[in-house]
Scaffold this motif. Sequence first.
Motif, short mmCIF file in Angstrom:
data_model
loop_
_atom_site.label_atom_id
_atom_site.label_comp_id
_atom_site.label_asym_id
_atom_site.label_seq_id
_atom_site.Cartn_x
_atom_site.Cartn_y
_atom_site.Cartn_z
N TYR A 229 0.98 -1.06 0.09
CA TYR A 229 0.09 0.01 -0.13
C TYR A 229 0.83 1.20 0.00
O TYR A 229 2.19 1.40 0.94
CB TYR A 229 -0.75 -0.01 1.18
CG TYR A 229 -1.81 1.09 1.34
CD1 TYR A 229 -3.03 1.21 0.56
CD2 TYR A 229 -1.44 2.30 2.23
CE1 TYR A 229 -3.61 2.51 0.68
CE2 TYR A 229 -2.06 3.28 2.21
CZ TYR A 229 -3.25 3.49 1.77
OH TYR A 229 -4.22 4.56 1.89
N MET A 230 0.45 2.40 -1.11
CA MET A 230 1.45 3.55 -0.91
C MET A 230 0.24 4.55 -0.81
O MET A 230 -0.79 4.86 -1.79
CB MET A 230 2.20 3.56 -2.15
CG MET A 230 3.37 2.58 -2.08
SD MET A 230 4.49 2.79 -3.38
CE MET A 230 5.54 1.61 -3.41
N TRP A 231 0.69 5.45 -0.12
CA TRP A 231 -0.01 6.78 0.15
C TRP A 231 1.01 8.07 0.60
O TRP A 231 1.64 7.81 1.53
CB TRP A 231 -1.28 6.96 0.98
CG TRP A 231 -1.93 8.16 0.96
CD1 TRP A 231 -2.75 8.75 0.38
CD2 TRP A 231 -1.69 8.98 2.04
NE1 TRP A 231 -3.33 10.05 0.73
CE2 TRP A 231 -2.56 10.09 1.84
CE3 TRP A 231 -0.78 9.39 3.19
CZ2 TRP A 231 -2.78 11.27 2.44
CZ3 TRP A 231 -0.76 10.27 3.97
CH2 TRP A 231 -1.65 11.41 3.36
N ALA A 232 1.01 9.04 -0.06
CA ALA A 232 1.46 10.19 0.31
C ALA A 232 0.51 11.56 0.01
O ALA A 232 0.05 11.62 -0.99
CB ALA A 232 2.84 10.49 -0.51
N ARG A 233 0.71 12.31 1.19
CA ARG A 233 -0.06 13.48 1.00
C ARG A 233 0.41 14.49 -0.30
O ARG A 233 -0.52 14.82 -1.02
CB ARG A 233 -0.14 14.46 2.20
CG ARG A 233 -1.00 15.58 2.28
CD ARG A 233 -0.88 16.49 3.46
NE ARG A 233 -1.28 17.83 3.43
CZ ARG A 233 -2.57 18.09 3.74
NH1 ARG A 233 -3.40 17.14 4.38
NH2 ARG A 233 -3.10 19.32 3.48
N ASP A 234 1.70 14.69 -0.29
CA ASP A 234 2.42 15.63 -1.30
C ASP A 234 3.46 14.86 -2.24
O ASP A 234 3.27 15.34 -3.31
CB ASP A 234 2.81 16.95 -0.55
CG ASP A 234 2.03 17.72 0.26
OD1 ASP A 234 0.84 17.76 -0.35
OD2 ASP A 234 2.32 17.86 1.40
N ILE B 228 3.60 2.57 2.61
CA ILE B 228 4.31 3.85 2.85
C ILE B 228 3.08 4.58 2.86
O ILE B 228 2.21 4.64 2.34
CB ILE B 228 5.13 4.38 1.57
CG1 ILE B 228 6.41 3.31 1.36
CG2 ILE B 228 5.61 5.68 1.63
CD1 ILE B 228 7.18 3.51 0.03
N GLU B 229 2.85 5.28 4.14
CA GLU B 229 1.92 6.33 4.25
C GLU B 229 2.45 7.52 4.72
O GLU B 229 1.91 8.08 5.76
CB GLU B 229 1.19 5.56 5.47
CG GLU B 229 0.08 4.55 5.17
CD GLU B 229 -0.92 4.15 5.86
OE1 GLU B 229 -1.98 4.92 5.68
OE2 GLU B 229 -0.90 3.27 6.48
N GLY C 62 6.68 -0.86 7.42
CA GLY C 62 5.87 0.40 7.53
C GLY C 62 6.61 1.65 7.63
O GLY C 62 7.56 1.88 8.50
N LEU C 63 6.24 2.48 6.75
CA LEU C 63 6.84 3.98 6.69
C LEU C 63 5.76 4.79 6.89
O LEU C 63 4.70 4.78 6.04
CB LEU C 63 7.56 4.39 5.41
CG LEU C 63 8.90 3.84 4.88
CD1 LEU C 63 8.81 2.31 4.68
CD2 LEU C 63 9.45 4.35 3.93
N VAL C 64 5.65 5.22 8.18
CA VAL C 64 4.42 5.84 8.69
C VAL C 64 4.59 7.33 9.23
O VAL C 64 5.57 7.52 9.61
CB VAL C 64 3.66 4.96 9.79
CG1 VAL C 64 3.37 3.72 9.04
CG2 VAL C 64 4.67 4.86 10.91
N GLY C 65 3.53 7.86 9.53
CA GLY C 65 3.50 9.25 9.93
C GLY C 65 3.43 9.46 11.35
O GLY C 65 2.86 8.49 12.01
N LYS C 66 4.33 10.23 11.97
CA LYS C 66 4.55 10.54 13.52
C LYS C 66 3.12 11.55 13.86
O LYS C 66 2.50 11.21 14.93
CB LYS C 66 5.52 11.54 13.90
CG LYS C 66 6.66 10.83 13.75
CD LYS C 66 7.98 11.71 14.36
CE LYS C 66 9.33 11.22 14.13
NZ LYS C 66 10.41 11.83 14.25
N TYR C 67 2.43 12.42 12.93
CA TYR C 67 1.55 13.22 13.49
C TYR C 67 0.29 12.78 12.21
O TYR C 67 -0.21 13.89 11.75
CB TYR C 67 2.06 14.59 13.28
CG TYR C 67 3.05 14.70 14.35
CD1 TYR C 67 3.20 14.80 15.51
CD2 TYR C 67 4.43 15.03 13.71
CE1 TYR C 67 4.06 15.06 16.43
CE2 TYR C 67 5.49 15.28 14.33
CZ TYR C 67 5.33 14.99 15.98
OH TYR C 67 6.47 15.43 16.80
#
Length: 180
Positions: free
Chosen positions: A34-39, A55-56, A72-77
């Motif tokens: 699964y891959m997602w990036a905001r920008d 990757i999120e 998992g590459l995930v966000g802290k916030y």
Amino acid sequence: MKPLIKKIRIWYLRNIKWRNYKFGKNFYVGLSVYMWARDELKIGDNFYMGRDSQIETDCIIGDNVMIGNKVGLVGKYDHNYQKTGVPMRLAPKIRDEDYDWKGLNQRTIIEDDVWIGYGSIIMSGVTLKKGCIIAAGSVVTKDTEAYTIFGGNPAKKIADRFDSEADLEAHIKAESDFSK
């Protein structure tokens, strides 16, 4: 999976499902990735990511990177957990257009020639320096050093990648010759 089916699957992922992201040559991901990036999500050449990984977060990944299974590459916030009067589950999240809390400008950077072992978690905003190895099951919360091995929770330096400075120098020289 047969080679033709694999090629079609990778073509579909690159050109349709993840068309808003940038991928280099020789891109491969296992099943259930699964891959997602905001920008921004940018991946270099000769990339491999094992099955059931994700990757999120916004991420820039260099060349010759290997990511094991279930990483998992995930966000802290990802959620504004400090929003007063709002349960965390209902708080603004980084996927929302009007999200204006921490984490918006964080990028996870994975430099060239990095290997991330099975089941590791990489938190957003860290840099994995060139040539480093992340041991299986590690949780990386801070930047690494180049050509080192990090492991544990939270991950700490556990060894140098090469046994001697001469071996490291020989590797760097051979690597630069290989790149030409």
